[in-house]
Structures are given as structure tokens and as C-alpha cells.
Design a protein around this motif. Structure first.
Motif, short mmCIF file in Angstrom:
data_model
loop_
_atom_site.label_atom_id
_atom_site.label_comp_id
_atom_site.label_asym_id
_atom_site.label_seq_id
_atom_site.Cartn_x
_atom_site.Cartn_y
_atom_site.Cartn_z
N LYS A 90 -5.66 -0.10 -21.25
CA LYS A 90 -5.50 -0.36 -19.81
C LYS A 90 -4.73 -1.65 -19.55
CE LYS A 90 -8.12 -0.86 -15.50
NZ LYS A 90 -9.18 -0.30 -14.67
N TRP A 133 -13.21 -7.63 -11.44
CA TRP A 133 -11.89 -7.63 -12.08
C TRP A 133 -11.67 -9.03 -12.64
CZ3 TRP A 133 -8.57 -4.28 -13.92
CH2 TRP A 133 -7.28 -4.70 -14.23
N GLN A 151 -8.25 -15.71 -9.34
CA GLN A 151 -9.26 -15.09 -8.47
C GLN A 151 -10.64 -15.42 -9.03
OE1 GLN A 151 -8.03 -11.09 -6.33
NE2 GLN A 151 -8.10 -10.81 -8.52
N GLY A 156 -4.92 -2.10 -12.80
CA GLY A 156 -5.72 -1.23 -11.95
C GLY A 156 -5.42 -1.50 -10.48
N ILE A 211 -3.72 -4.93 -6.33
CA ILE A 211 -3.11 -4.57 -7.61
C ILE A 211 -3.35 -5.68 -8.64
CG2 ILE A 211 -0.90 -4.06 -8.77
CD1 ILE A 211 0.14 -3.23 -5.90
N SER A 242 -10.89 -13.44 -3.74
CA SER A 242 -10.22 -12.17 -4.05
C SER A 242 -9.05 -12.03 -3.07
CB SER A 242 -11.22 -11.02 -3.87
OG SER A 242 -10.56 -9.86 -3.41
N THR A 243 -7.91 -11.64 -3.56
CA THR A 243 -6.75 -11.48 -2.66
C THR A 243 -7.03 -10.37 -1.64
OG1 THR A 243 -5.71 -10.03 -4.29
CG2 THR A 243 -5.00 -12.35 -4.28
N ASN A 244 -7.82 -9.37 -2.02
CA ASN A 244 -8.18 -8.32 -1.05
C ASN A 244 -9.00 -8.92 0.10
OD1 ASN A 244 -6.93 -6.35 -2.64
ND2 ASN A 244 -8.60 -4.89 -2.39
N LYS A 247 -12.19 -8.19 -7.51
CA LYS A 247 -12.97 -6.95 -7.39
C LYS A 247 -12.25 -5.79 -8.05
CE LYS A 247 -13.02 -7.18 -2.81
NZ LYS A 247 -13.35 -6.86 -1.40
N GLY A 248 -13.02 -4.99 -8.78
CA GLY A 248 -12.47 -3.78 -9.38
C GLY A 248 -13.00 -2.56 -8.66
N ARG A 249 -12.62 -1.39 -9.11
CA ARG A 249 -13.11 -0.15 -8.50
C ARG A 249 -14.60 0.03 -8.81
NH1 ARG A 249 -11.36 4.24 -10.70
NH2 ARG A 249 -12.25 5.45 -9.02
C1 BTN Z 1 -9.74 -1.55 -11.18
O1 BTN Z 1 -9.09 -1.06 -12.11
O2 BTN Z 1 -10.98 -1.58 -11.22
C2 BTN Z 1 -9.01 -2.09 -9.98
C3 BTN Z 1 -8.68 -3.54 -10.16
C4 BTN Z 1 -7.97 -4.15 -8.96
C5 BTN Z 1 -7.80 -5.64 -9.13
C6 BTN Z 1 -6.96 -6.24 -8.06
S1 BTN Z 1 -6.44 -7.87 -8.42
C7 BTN Z 1 -5.84 -8.07 -6.81
C8 BTN Z 1 -6.83 -7.42 -5.88
N1 BTN Z 1 -7.88 -8.34 -5.52
C9 BTN Z 1 -9.06 -7.95 -5.99
O3 BTN Z 1 -10.14 -8.57 -5.84
N2 BTN Z 1 -8.94 -6.81 -6.69
C10 BTN Z 1 -7.58 -6.34 -6.67
#
Ligand code: BTN
Length: 261
Positions: A126, A65, A54, A129, A149, A22-24, A58-60
Motif C-alpha cells: 500500500k 493515518w 498531521q 489511501g 489523500i 488533520s487536513t480533512n 484519519k484513515g478509512r
Molecule cells: C485510508 O487508506 O485509510 C485513507 C487514508 C487517508 C489519509 C489522508 S491524509 C490527508 C487527509 N487527512 C486525513 O486526516 N486523512 C486524509
């Protein structure tokens, strides 16, 4: 250290990865990496991490994601929140949503909206996110924010479990270079961070509300096991969504769930 919100360019350096979990997570490792002297801490601010793939995006709210390899934007930007207090987190989310909105609106042309709190919508679908993760010191100071993002760019087939996804390609029929678009987004975010630094909170909030998805319309929500319909009024500076039905109510992020028919 001086407040670097608008001092260093966003997107510099721009780290391009072929594949990552994940980039995060990658951005967090940069933050936790070799100790930076306070005088250089600002140099990490603005760093962008882009991945073509990725493995565990990860999403919210703990969701995954999903994004096909080589098709979309998966970008994380490291931010030193500077002047912002933790209680003002919503504003970082709002300016990110506005920058993403501007980018998408520029290319998709019309029908773009921000769905509270920070989803990118085109019509009722959508397109992207945002997941912001914070690093907070033991003394409770907001040290870093990782702005993640994800924007659907060239993908045309999506997992069946996703609710009405759409990509830029599905809207315009054109193919895009996700890296170029991610680079285009960086100065857009920078411009809004400057507004934050200049404390233009009213302007940011007004713009956010101007682009708010379903504003003035009836929407179905679920709170616990109560399902209700209410008209969306606005989002307040604390990030709460104000709705009316027989009474006016406001909700915090994650307190209610949107229900689609
Ligand atoms: C959502 O709508 O649930 C948020 C999604 C966010 C996805 C981005 S992709 C880049 C960054 N790295 C991740 O693992 N998640 C965010």
C-alpha cells in the motif's frame, strides 16, 4: 449556482500548513467558516490543504493515518459535488483514485494498481489511501465533499502494525518534494472532474476497472465470521465489488474485509 465541478481550478488556493490535526478537519472548518454568499460558494471549491505534519491523521473505517513529519503527501481538496447525486459518490472516489494512480504511475513507472475501493497499491504494497468525507444539508443535498489523500513519498520506516506499506522513495530510490507532487496531482484530478461533468461515467468506470488490483485473481475475504475465496471480477457503477466463487456475489464498501495471508 452553476455547477463548478470543472469550473474553478483544483489546487487554488493551495494552503500549506506546517502542522495540523488533520487536513480533512481543517478543510471542514473552512466549509463551516464565515458564511459565504451563494454567489461565492464556488470559490471554496478546489481549495487544497496540504500539511507537512498531521497529528491525528484519519484513515478509512475509523482507522488512524500515520505519516512521518515532512516526508509524505497529506492533502485535502474541497469539492462542490455539483451535478453528482449522493448515490453517485463512488464516482468521486473513482476519479480521485484514478488521479492518484496517474501521479504515482508517472513516477513509479509500473506495477501500480487501485485496490477497491480506493487504495493506491504498488505490487502487493500500500502506497496511499483516500478518505472522502461529505457535508450534507438538512434537506439531504450533497453540499460539499472533502477529498483526503495520503500518499507515502519519502518515508522509509513504517509502524510494524501496517500491512506492507511502501513509499515512492522505496520504489525508485529517489527523494521527492511532497509539495510539488501534491501540486502536480491537482490538475490531474481536475481533468477527471471535467470527465465527470461531461458524464463520461462509462469511461471512468472502464479505466478504474482496468487498473483494479487483483482483477481476475483469487482473493481471500471475510464477511462477518465467514471466510471465503473468490475471484475478483469488476466494480459496478454503484461501487459494488463483483466476485465469483461457486456463485456470483457483489459487496458494498465496508461489507467485506480483504484477508492477506
Ligand atoms: C485510508 O487508506 O485509510 C485513507 C487514508 C487517508 C489519509 C489522508 S491524509 C490527508 C487527509 N487527512 C486525513 O486526516 N486523512 C486524509
Amino acid at each position: 449556482m452553476q455547477d463548478p465541478l470543472a469550473q474553478y481550478p483544483i489546487g487554488s488556493p493551495f494552503i500549506e500548513l506546517q502542522s495540523v490535526d488533520s487536513t480533512n478537519n481543517y478543510a471542514r472548518k473552512l466549509i463551516n467558516g464565515p458564511e459565504l454568499p451563494e454567489s461565492q460558494a464556488g470559490t471554496l471549491h478546489g481549495t487544497a490543504v496540504f500539511a507537512h505534519e498531521q497529528i491525528s491523521g484519519k484513515g478509512r473505517i475509523g482507522k488512524k493515518w500515520m505519516s512521518d513529519k515532512g516526508t509524505n503527501i497529506a492533502l485535502s481538496i474541497v469539492i462542490r459535488p455539483g451535478i453528482l447525486e449522493l448515490t453517485q459518490q463512488f464516482f468521486l472516489s473513482a476519479v480521485t483514485a484514478l488521479a492518484v494512480y496517474d501521479l504515482f504511475q508517472k513516477h513509479a513507472d509500473d506495477h501500480v494498481k487501485i485496490k477497491w475501493p480506493n487504495d493506491l497499491y504498488w505490487q502487493d504494497r500500500k502506497a496511499g489511501g483516500i478518505l472522502i468525507e461529505s457535508v450534507i444539508t438538512s434537506s439531504g443535498k450533497w453540499d460539499w465533499a472533502i477529498i483526503g489523500i495520503g500518499i507515502n513519498i519519502n518515508q522509509v520506516r513504517f509502524a510494524a502494525e501496517l500491512h506492507n506499506p511502501v513509499s515512492l522513495k522505496q520504489i525508485t530510490g529517489k527523494e521527492y518534494d511532497p509539495v510539488s507532487l501534491a501540486k502536480e496531482l491537482c490538475p490531474m484530478l481536475q481533468a477527471y472532474l471535467l470527465e465527470l461533468e461531461q458524464k463520461k461515467f462509462d469511461h471512468i468506470l472502464a479505466l478504474y476497472n482496468e487498473h483494479l488490483y487483483k482483477k481476475g485473481e483469487l482473493v481471500k475475504f471475510r464477511k462477518g465470521n465467514r471466510v471465503f475465496e473468490a475471484k475478483i471480477c469488476e466494480v459496478k457503477s454503484n461501487g459494488r465489488l463483483v466476485v465469483t466463487h461457486s456463485v456470483e456475489e457483489s459487496f458494498d464498501i465496508n461489507e467485506i474485509e480483504w484477508l492477506f495471508k
